[in-house]
Motif scaffolding. Structure first.
Motif, short mmCIF file in Angstrom:
data_model
loop_
_atom_site.label_atom_id
_atom_site.label_comp_id
_atom_site.label_asym_id
_atom_site.label_seq_id
_atom_site.Cartn_x
_atom_site.Cartn_y
_atom_site.Cartn_z
N GLN A 223 0.82 -1.21 0.00
CA GLN A 223 0.00 0.00 0.00
C GLN A 223 0.86 1.26 0.00
OE1 GLN A 223 -3.10 0.12 2.94
NE2 GLN A 223 -4.15 -1.70 2.15
N MET A 224 1.94 1.26 0.78
CA MET A 224 2.81 2.44 0.79
C MET A 224 3.42 2.67 -0.58
SD MET A 224 4.65 2.68 4.53
CE MET A 224 5.36 1.04 4.59
N LYS A 225 3.80 1.61 -1.27
CA LYS A 225 4.35 1.75 -2.62
C LYS A 225 3.29 2.29 -3.58
CE LYS A 225 7.78 -2.00 -2.41
NZ LYS A 225 8.18 -3.32 -2.98
N GLN A 226 2.06 1.79 -3.45
CA GLN A 226 0.99 2.24 -4.32
C GLN A 226 0.66 3.71 -4.08
OE1 GLN A 226 -2.36 -0.43 -4.47
NE2 GLN A 226 -3.76 1.10 -5.32
N ILE A 227 0.65 4.10 -2.83
CA ILE A 227 0.37 5.50 -2.49
C ILE A 227 1.39 6.44 -3.12
CG2 ILE A 227 0.39 7.16 -0.57
CD1 ILE A 227 -0.94 4.79 1.08
N LYS A 228 2.67 6.08 -3.03
CA LYS A 228 3.71 6.93 -3.61
C LYS A 228 3.62 6.95 -5.13
CE LYS A 228 6.15 9.19 -2.08
NZ LYS A 228 5.99 10.60 -1.64
N ALA A 229 3.21 5.83 -5.73
CA ALA A 229 3.08 5.79 -7.18
C ALA A 229 1.92 6.65 -7.66
CB ALA A 229 2.90 4.35 -7.65
N GLU A 230 0.82 6.62 -6.91
CA GLU A 230 -0.38 7.37 -7.31
C GLU A 230 -0.37 8.81 -6.82
OE1 GLU A 230 -2.72 6.22 -9.29
OE2 GLU A 230 -1.79 4.23 -9.46
N LEU A 231 0.22 9.04 -5.65
CA LEU A 231 0.20 10.38 -5.02
C LEU A 231 1.62 10.76 -4.61
CD1 LEU A 231 -2.85 9.65 -2.67
CD2 LEU A 231 -2.94 10.85 -4.87
N PRO A 232 2.45 11.17 -5.53
CA PRO A 232 3.88 11.42 -5.25
C PRO A 232 4.13 12.46 -4.16
CG PRO A 232 3.46 11.37 -7.61
CD PRO A 232 2.13 11.38 -6.95
N ASP A 233 3.21 13.39 -3.98
CA ASP A 233 3.41 14.47 -3.01
C ASP A 233 2.94 14.10 -1.60
OD1 ASP A 233 4.49 16.11 -4.97
OD2 ASP A 233 2.52 16.92 -5.52
N VAL A 234 2.45 12.89 -1.41
CA VAL A 234 1.97 12.43 -0.11
C VAL A 234 3.05 11.59 0.57
CG1 VAL A 234 0.30 10.93 1.04
CG2 VAL A 234 -0.46 12.50 -0.75
N ASP A 235 3.24 11.79 1.87
CA ASP A 235 4.12 10.91 2.64
C ASP A 235 3.34 9.65 2.99
OD1 ASP A 235 6.31 12.66 2.69
OD2 ASP A 235 5.51 13.74 4.42
N ALA A 236 3.87 8.51 2.63
CA ALA A 236 3.16 7.27 2.94
C ALA A 236 3.17 6.99 4.43
CB ALA A 236 3.78 6.10 2.17
N PHE A 237 4.25 7.36 5.11
CA PHE A 237 4.35 7.15 6.56
C PHE A 237 5.07 8.33 7.19
CE2 PHE A 237 6.51 5.71 10.41
CZ PHE A 237 5.46 5.10 11.09
N LEU A 238 4.56 8.77 8.35
CA LEU A 238 5.16 9.91 9.04
C LEU A 238 5.05 9.70 10.55
CD1 LEU A 238 6.25 12.94 8.73
CD2 LEU A 238 3.88 13.61 9.15
N THR A 239 6.14 9.89 11.26
CA THR A 239 6.08 9.91 12.72
C THR A 239 7.16 10.85 13.23
OG1 THR A 239 5.89 8.51 14.69
CG2 THR A 239 7.63 7.93 13.14
N GLN A 240 7.34 10.88 14.54
CA GLN A 240 8.24 11.87 15.13
C GLN A 240 9.41 11.20 15.84
OE1 GLN A 240 5.74 10.36 16.57
NE2 GLN A 240 4.83 11.62 18.17
N TRP A 241 10.32 12.03 16.40
CA TRP A 241 11.38 11.61 17.32
C TRP A 241 12.52 10.84 16.68
CZ3 TRP A 241 6.97 9.97 20.97
CH2 TRP A 241 6.46 11.10 21.60
N GLY A 242 12.68 10.96 15.40
CA GLY A 242 13.89 10.44 14.78
C GLY A 242 13.86 8.97 14.43
N LEU A 243 15.04 8.49 14.00
CA LEU A 243 15.15 7.16 13.41
C LEU A 243 14.79 6.04 14.38
CD1 LEU A 243 15.95 5.46 10.94
CD2 LEU A 243 18.27 5.41 11.85
N SER A 244 15.21 6.13 15.64
CA SER A 244 14.96 5.03 16.57
C SER A 244 13.46 4.78 16.73
CB SER A 244 15.62 5.29 17.92
OG SER A 244 15.11 6.45 18.52
N TYR A 245 12.68 5.84 16.87
CA TYR A 245 11.23 5.68 17.01
C TYR A 245 10.59 5.25 15.69
CZ TYR A 245 6.57 6.60 18.93
OH TYR A 245 5.29 6.47 19.38
N PHE A 246 11.11 5.79 14.62
CA PHE A 246 10.66 5.43 13.28
C PHE A 246 10.79 3.93 13.06
CE2 PHE A 246 11.97 4.73 8.85
CZ PHE A 246 11.03 5.43 8.12
N LEU A 247 11.95 3.35 13.40
CA LEU A 247 12.15 1.91 13.26
C LEU A 247 11.28 1.14 14.25
CD1 LEU A 247 16.01 1.67 12.71
CD2 LEU A 247 14.20 1.30 11.03
N HIS A 248 11.14 1.69 15.46
CA HIS A 248 10.29 1.06 16.48
C HIS A 248 8.88 0.83 15.93
CE1 HIS A 248 8.57 0.80 20.68
NE2 HIS A 248 7.53 1.31 20.06
N ALA A 249 8.36 1.78 15.16
CA ALA A 249 7.00 1.68 14.65
C ALA A 249 6.81 0.47 13.76
CB ALA A 249 6.64 2.96 13.89
#
Length: 569
Positions: A223-249
């Motif tokens: 789904q994230m790949k499809q979103i970026k293909a169809e809507l290039p200006d949309v972030d497929a995933f977004l969170t806060q607090w840097g890489l460690s939290y990003f990977l935690h998700a």
């Protein structure tokens, strides 16, 4: 989209709640710490001495507070949690009425400096009167034997609240050393902190031709790949607090031991994350999403500010996120009439290999991660013990969570609490009066989540975070999700902890650097076996695992979830 490099990746630890279990104790050698400590300490005293001494007033147990003698000021150290304590605020004044003429003067530093500075104090043995520290058990085992910590139980006659909690919640005594010393005073929680959840934006999914949220991790990636293909200006995933939290998700639904050495609930053994197959699968997942442009890389770079991430979150131009449930009213400022985008709602964690995992932010019935530790050199330890015990009282918890009866809240007929009408969904007004905005209990206190979870955090019934939290609690209660918790680290000797630190310092540094390369494609995942071999050359991780698995293990109690309000049952 800018490239993600090792130099740009944020090292900022997860927030509180936080939320990170990384420690620089595992990424800095003792030699370096010792040398830095010498340089720091040679520059002069780090803390001023107290402004007064106990002795002029009654020091009998039960009659210590409020303190009426000459002013006593203890020096404290903690992380900057955004507190703006106003001594004139009514709630703070009410709290000071319970303490009298004694207080802690808190020195707080940003998260990226916190672990380093704390370790300098501990390594030098010249610590402030009281510190807020993570990992109570290993710190007690490492530094307790050298005599730098106060044993709180030597003053338990001055600590009736702590005695009450230790009797009511026996797991609290797991923090005791083999000699029966209590070097940490920890949070007391009556239920799990079901803190974080996944959300999706149904309107963006629809624009990308997607009918609903993903059921599995494989579907999520597609789904994230499809979103970026169809809507290039949309972030497929977004969170806060840097890489460690990003990977935690992404790691938690896959049950990946992202912090390194963790307890495997399936096997009952301590394992090392990068040696497990799903660690590679995690990096493959993130690499594919990265290659598809799914992420806003600025949000995991060193230069990004939390304010900028908050702006991106408020704009709502993303498909998926992982946040604290209560953030939904903060991101969109419900008080000002703002609302999440149409279709923004909670999402069940995607399953992985047939299992759905959920990470419990703070687990009930285990050793709490954080604790108050005091210096054995602190003057008037009876007074300090009484003061900290007051922090752990139900009264202090009430003041911190709800404020002053008649001013900010009223009691309900069933014995609960509710804010007065003018403070419902008015967090700014509550903070101005001091609710949740003074230091002592912000770090450690009694948390009655059965009372405060929905009644305090989700007062607005159309809050999407409220609905998402309730849905996840129902799934946990029904056994539809496997709860993952931060298992208590075994008790080991000071020598073992020292050796673990020496072994894991180069290993952890290497792994953090290399996993960035795997994510960006600067290192091909076909080299995974070589990567594992390089880890083993850097340090004897098997020896570390043997220490963990042969150390004194702590039991975990049953999970206990916050009570659901009637309209959400």
């Amino acid at each position: 989209m800018t490239a993600l490099t090792a130099s740009r990746v944020s090292k900022f630890p997860d927030a509180v709640g936080v939320l990170s279990n990384f420690t620089k104790e595992d990424t800095m050698s003792r030699l370096t710490i010792g040398l830095m400590a010498v340089l720091l300490l040679s520059a002069g005293p780090l803390f001023a001495t107290g402004e007064g001494e106990a002795g002029a007033a009654d020091m009998t147990p039960g009659a210590v507070l409020p303190w009426t003698g000459a002013e006593v000021v203890y020096n404290g150290f903690g992380a900057d949690l955004g507190i703006e304590e106003d001594p004139e605020a009514p709630v703070v004044q009410a709290y000071r009425e319970t303490t009298g003429n004694v207080r802690i003067d808190w020195d707080t530093v940003p998260w990226n400096d916190y672990d380093t500075k704390l370790n300098l104090y501990l390594q030098s043995g010249d610590m402030p009167d009281i510190v807020w520290a993570r990992e109570s058990v290993p710190k007690a085992a490492t530094y307790g034997p050298v005599g730098i910590f106060l044993d709180w139980d030597q003053y338990k006659e001055y600590m009736p609240n702590m005695q009450k909690w230790a009797a009511q919640f026996p797991h609290v005594n797991n923090v005791l050393t083999d000699a029966g010393e209590r070097f940490a005073i920890n949070d007391i929680t009556t239920a799990e902190y079901i803190g974080e959840g996944y959300f999706y934006n149904a309107s963006i999914l629809a624009q990308a031709g997607i009918d609903g949220p993903p059921e599995t991790m494989a579907e999520w990636l597609a789904q994230m790949k499809q979103i970026k293909a169809e809507l290039p200006d949309v972030d497929a995933f977004l969170t806060q607090w840097g890489l460690s939290y990003f990977l935690h998700a992404f790691a938690r639904p896959m049950d990946v031991k992202i912090r390194g050495v963790e307890y495997d609930q399936n096997t009952g053994q301590w394992v090392y994350g990068p040696f497990q197959p799903n660690y590679r699968q995690l990096l493959e997942f993130v690499h594919e999403a990265y290659e598809a442009g799914a992420f806003n890389l600025d949000t995991i770079g060193e230069s990004i500010t939390s304010d900028r991430v908050a702006e991106l979150q408020e704009e709502g131009n993303y498909a998926f996120t992982y946040i604290y449930y209560g953030q939904t009213t903060g991101i969109w400022d419900y008080e000002a009439g703002k609302r999440p985008p149409e279709g923004f709602q909670g999402m069940k964690p995607p399953s992985f290999e047939g299992n759905t995992h959920y990470w419990i932010t703070v687990a009930h019935d285990t050793i709490p991660y954080w604790g108050y530790m005091a210096s054995a050199k602190a003057k008037n330890p009876e007074l300090l013990a009484a003061y900290v015990d007051n922090i752990m009282s139900e009264k202090s918890s009430e003041l911190f969570e709800w404020g002053v009866e008649g001013l900010t809240f009223r009691r309900t007929d069933d014995g609960g609490y509710e804010y007065l009408p003018e403070f419902v969904n008015n967090s700014a007004g509550l903070r101005e009066l001091g609710v949740g905005n003074f230091h002592d209990p912000r770090y450690i206190h009694y948390n009655d989540y059965d009372v405060i979870w929905f009644g305090k955090y989700f007062t607005k019934k159309d809050d999407v975070g409220r609905a998402a939290a309730a849905a996840d609690i129902k799934r946990l209660q029904a056994g539809e999700m496997i709860p993952l918790v931060n298992w208590p680290r075994p008790q080991m000797s000071a020598e073992q902890n020292d050796e673990i630190s020496k072994i894991m310092t180069p290993v952890n540094t290497f792994v953090e650097e290399e996993r960035i390369k795997f994510i960006t494609g600067d290192r091909d995942l076909s080299e995974w076996d070589e990567f594992v071999a390089e880890i083993k050359k850097l340090g004897d991780v098997d020896k570390v695992l043997n220490y963990y698995n042969s150390g004194k293990q702590f039991p975990m109690g049953d999970r206990r979830y916050p009570a659901l309000p009637a309209d959400l049952q």
